[in-house]
Scaffold this motif. Structure first.
Motif, mmCIF file in Angstrom:
data_model
loop_
_atom_site.group_PDB
_atom_site.id
_atom_site.type_symbol
_atom_site.label_atom_id
_atom_site.label_comp_id
_atom_site.label_asym_id
_atom_site.label_seq_id
_atom_site.Cartn_x
_atom_site.Cartn_y
_atom_site.Cartn_z
ATOM 1 N N MET A 1 -19.934 19.221 -2.785
ATOM 2 C CA MET A 1 -19.951 18.895 -1.361
ATOM 3 C C MET A 1 -20.359 17.439 -1.182
ATOM 4 O O MET A 1 -21.300 16.971 -1.792
ATOM 5 C CB MET A 1 -20.940 19.785 -0.617
ATOM 6 C CG MET A 1 -20.581 21.252 -0.538
ATOM 7 S SD MET A 1 -19.072 21.580 0.332
ATOM 8 C CE MET A 1 -19.647 21.643 1.993
ATOM 9 N N THR A 3 -21.270 14.254 1.694
ATOM 10 C CA THR A 3 -22.068 14.134 2.903
ATOM 11 C C THR A 3 -21.637 12.920 3.707
ATOM 12 O O THR A 3 -21.424 11.845 3.162
ATOM 13 C CB THR A 3 -23.573 13.989 2.560
ATOM 14 O OG1 THR A 3 -23.969 15.076 1.750
ATOM 15 C CG2 THR A 3 -24.428 13.950 3.805
ATOM 16 N N GLU A 13 -22.033 18.041 5.984
ATOM 17 C CA GLU A 13 -21.456 18.273 4.663
ATOM 18 C C GLU A 13 -20.004 18.706 4.794
ATOM 19 O O GLU A 13 -19.660 19.513 5.673
ATOM 20 C CB GLU A 13 -22.239 19.348 3.918
ATOM 21 C CG GLU A 13 -23.576 18.875 3.426
ATOM 22 C CD GLU A 13 -24.238 19.887 2.502
ATOM 23 O OE1 GLU A 13 -23.812 21.070 2.475
ATOM 24 O OE2 GLU A 13 -25.183 19.500 1.802
#
Length: 100
Positions: A1, A3, A13
């Motif tokens: 993930m 950000t 995210e």
């Protein structure tokens, strides 16, 4: 993930692939000095939605989990750009199949 950090205060995210496509669209608009709304949400309970105003003067940081950039889907970039140019602003629409 990956950000996305907006103005050092809001973080969201996204998977790296989505974040890469959002980055291309956002940077393209900001390079041209365009302002626009960006709305994103979290599907996990409790579901929430955040809208921010994107402007060339507001800092945004894109951090990716993977070091290697992902291959771009031009159809998706077109859909995201169309969304960003609409009155409702940019939204992370689902990825379509790549054009053949």
């Amino acid at each position: 993930m990956g950000t996305l950090t907006y103005d050092s205060t809001i973080t969201a995210e996204f998977d790296d692939r989505t974040l890469t496509h959002l980055q291309v669209v956002i940077w393209s608009k900001l390079r041209r000095g365009e302002h626009f709304a960006f709305t994103f949400g979290d599907e996990a309970p409790p579901a929430q939605r955040t809208s921010v105003w994107c402007s060339p003067t507001i800092p945004m940081v894109f951090q990716f989990e993977l070091a290697e950039p992902t291959e771009l889907n031009t159809r998706w970039l077109e859909l995201l750009t169309k969304s960003a140019n609409s009155a409702a602003g940019l939204r992370a629409v689902p990825e379509p199949e790549a054009a053949s």
